[in-house]
Design a protein around this motif. Structure first.
Motif, mmCIF file in Angstrom:
data_model
loop_
_atom_site.group_PDB
_atom_site.id
_atom_site.type_symbol
_atom_site.label_atom_id
_atom_site.label_comp_id
_atom_site.label_asym_id
_atom_site.label_seq_id
_atom_site.Cartn_x
_atom_site.Cartn_y
_atom_site.Cartn_z
ATOM 1 N N MET A 100 36.126 -32.311 9.561
ATOM 2 C CA MET A 100 35.851 -32.141 8.204
ATOM 3 C C MET A 100 35.694 -30.542 7.888
ATOM 4 O O MET A 100 35.713 -29.781 9.180
ATOM 5 N N LYS A 101 35.759 -30.180 6.757
ATOM 6 C CA LYS A 101 35.685 -29.071 6.438
ATOM 7 C C LYS A 101 34.383 -28.462 5.763
ATOM 8 O O LYS A 101 33.859 -29.006 5.073
ATOM 9 N N TYR A 102 33.735 -27.299 6.378
ATOM 10 C CA TYR A 102 32.336 -27.281 6.348
ATOM 11 C C TYR A 102 32.204 -25.587 6.056
ATOM 12 O O TYR A 102 32.768 -24.635 6.582
ATOM 13 N N PRO A 112 35.845 -27.672 0.396
ATOM 14 C CA PRO A 112 35.225 -28.178 1.664
ATOM 15 C C PRO A 112 34.722 -29.516 1.527
ATOM 16 O O PRO A 112 34.448 -30.145 0.239
ATOM 17 N N ASP A 113 34.605 -30.344 2.520
ATOM 18 C CA ASP A 113 33.802 -31.686 2.477
ATOM 19 C C ASP A 113 32.493 -31.624 2.292
ATOM 20 O O ASP A 113 31.902 -32.397 1.682
ATOM 21 N N VAL A 114 31.947 -30.460 2.433
ATOM 22 C CA VAL A 114 30.434 -30.203 2.171
ATOM 23 C C VAL A 114 30.226 -28.643 2.255
ATOM 24 O O VAL A 114 30.966 -27.614 3.074
ATOM 25 N N ALA A 148 22.695 -31.741 12.486
ATOM 26 C CA ALA A 148 23.956 -32.264 12.481
ATOM 27 C C ALA A 148 24.236 -33.671 12.392
ATOM 28 O O ALA A 148 25.099 -34.369 11.728
ATOM 29 N N ARG A 149 23.462 -34.534 13.112
ATOM 30 C CA ARG A 149 23.578 -35.911 13.093
ATOM 31 C C ARG A 149 23.352 -36.512 11.686
ATOM 32 O O ARG A 149 24.294 -37.396 11.233
ATOM 33 N N ILE A 150 22.410 -36.049 11.054
ATOM 34 C CA ILE A 150 22.139 -36.674 9.657
ATOM 35 C C ILE A 150 23.059 -36.328 8.570
ATOM 36 O O ILE A 150 23.695 -36.962 7.900
ATOM 37 N N LEU A 170 27.821 -37.898 5.294
ATOM 38 C CA LEU A 170 29.274 -37.405 5.040
ATOM 39 C C LEU A 170 30.161 -38.858 5.214
ATOM 40 O O LEU A 170 31.019 -38.664 4.324
ATOM 41 N N ARG A 171 30.143 -39.276 6.501
ATOM 42 C CA ARG A 171 30.899 -40.283 6.651
ATOM 43 C C ARG A 171 30.867 -41.499 5.852
ATOM 44 O O ARG A 171 31.474 -42.459 5.630
#
Length: 381
Positions: free
Chosen positions: A1-3, A85-87, A370-372, A377-378
């Motif tokens: 993913m793009k951050y 970006p994705d986020v 990061a987990r959340i 996002l997924r």
């Protein structure tokens, strides 16, 4: 993913770099583009601009650099939308970041996450409407913020633990240097250590260090007085205040200094929490211009009863706060005497630190965030 990640100061660079590392562990194809610093650069990705070229604090510096700030803002808005970006992940730095969030929300469908929430509970509470409108997910590192956002404003957030707690715990567990080795490395003798943490900015150092030195120097026969040098502050600047004081300066080694100190004088900020987590009794000192006016405004305008993170997290006065009109050399001296070994306030403060540690919990903040983030996002992909 793009951050795409935006930070505006050194602490944001540190916390964002740890978040990036945690994202990489869960997302091997992570691609970063960011406004940040050297620590983020070491993790990888494309740095668009260094935070040093963006960070202006205080009314006068901001006024003098309005054109530069406006130019950075326009560049950042365009760059985020062009990269798509994705986020978009914002880290603290609310003046700049909330403006970016407003623009990106209005002109795109890019999810916007905020890591390390703005301190609306202290001032500018009206910004909650901007957050409610523009921020998709808020990630908090202070436990009392849950009540503020969720109960007071009905805005759900994620409390992910405190990164400072994780950083201090990791240092304490991993430190292999003995106290004797630390003292030898810095040319200190066998006397115990009083640490001085006078701030990271020149104005903070100028305002706080002289009185802190006077109070600590009363104990120079029995203690090593050691000042934590701030990144980017040259020795010559400190020399203007130190003069003939018997003091050593330790650069880029604050955690090791606190690990070996028996007491500390600390300016308000994250350093107060670091000091507490190292179980070092402290006096919080913060001089301000126009102290009596600031003292009055603090009572009438600031919406929280304390300025130190230690007391805010505990919900009670664990450490003394000498701020504005209560900041005097004599008061610093009196409180310092009370927290040195054998002092009458020392043990109660150490018990208070245990309550602070319990309130923070033991989640690893960047890993939990990061987990959340990836789960959300997924799920939305």
């Amino acid at each position: 993913m793009k951050y795409y990640i935006i930070v505006g100061e050194a602490s944001g660079d540190l916390h964002a770099s740890h978040l990036m590392q945690a994202l990489c562990e869960r997302d091997p194809e992570a691609d970063f583009r960011f406004l940040g610093g050297d620590l983020m650069t070491r993790v990888g990705g494309t740095r668009v601009r260094h935070y040093r070229d963006m960070a202006y604090m205080g009314f006068a510096p901001v006024l003098m650099h309005l054109r530069t700030i406006s130019k950075n803002m326009k560049m950042c808005r365009r760059d985020v939308l062009d990269w798509n970006p994705d986020v978009l992940i914002l880290v603290d730095y609310p003046g700049f970041n909330l403006s970016i969030a407003k623009y990106v929300h209005r002109h795109s469908d890019i999810p916007i996450y905020y890591y390390i929430s703005p301190k609306l509970w202290a001032w500018k509470e009206y910004r909650i409407k901007n957050i409610r409108r523009d921020i998709d997910e808020m990630f908090s590192i202070l436990p009392f913020e849950r009540d503020f956002f969720e109960k007071k404003h009905n805005y759900p957030i994620h409390y992910v633990g405190n990164p400072t707690s994780a950083e201090v715990n990791a240092f304490r567990i991993g430190c292999r240097e003995t106290p004797a080795e630390f003292r030898a490395r810095h040319g200190l003798d066998e006397r115990p250590i009083i640490a001085l943490l006078a701030g990271s900015r020149r104005q903070e150092i100028k305002d706080n260090l002289p009185a802190m030195l006077l109070a600590a120097s009363e104990h120079s026969q029995d203690y090593n007085i050691v000042l934590a040098g701030a990144p980017g502050i040259e020795r010559e600047y400190y020399d203007k205040f130190i003069c003939d004081c018997d003091i050593r300066i330790v650069d880029n080694d604050t955690f090791a200094l606190l690990f070996n100190a028996v007491a500390a004088l600390v300016t308000s900020g994250t350093a107060t929490l670091e000091t507490a987590l190292f179980r070092v009794p402290q006096v919080v000192c913060y001089e301000t211009p126009l102290p009596y006016i600031i003292g009055y405004l603090r009572k009438k305008v600031i919406k929280v009863p304390y300025v130190s993170l230690v007391n805010l997290i505990a919900g009670e006065e664990v450490v003394p706060e000498l701020v504005a009109d209560t900041f005097t050399k004599d008061k610093i001296s009196a409180h310092l005497r009370s927290i040195l070994p054998g002092g009458d306030a020392r043990e109660a403060m150490l018990r208070g630190y245990e309550r602070v540690d319990e309130a923070l919990g033991h989640s690893n903040a960047p890993e939990e965030a990061a987990r959340i983030m990836l789960s959300l996002l997924r799920k939305d992909a």
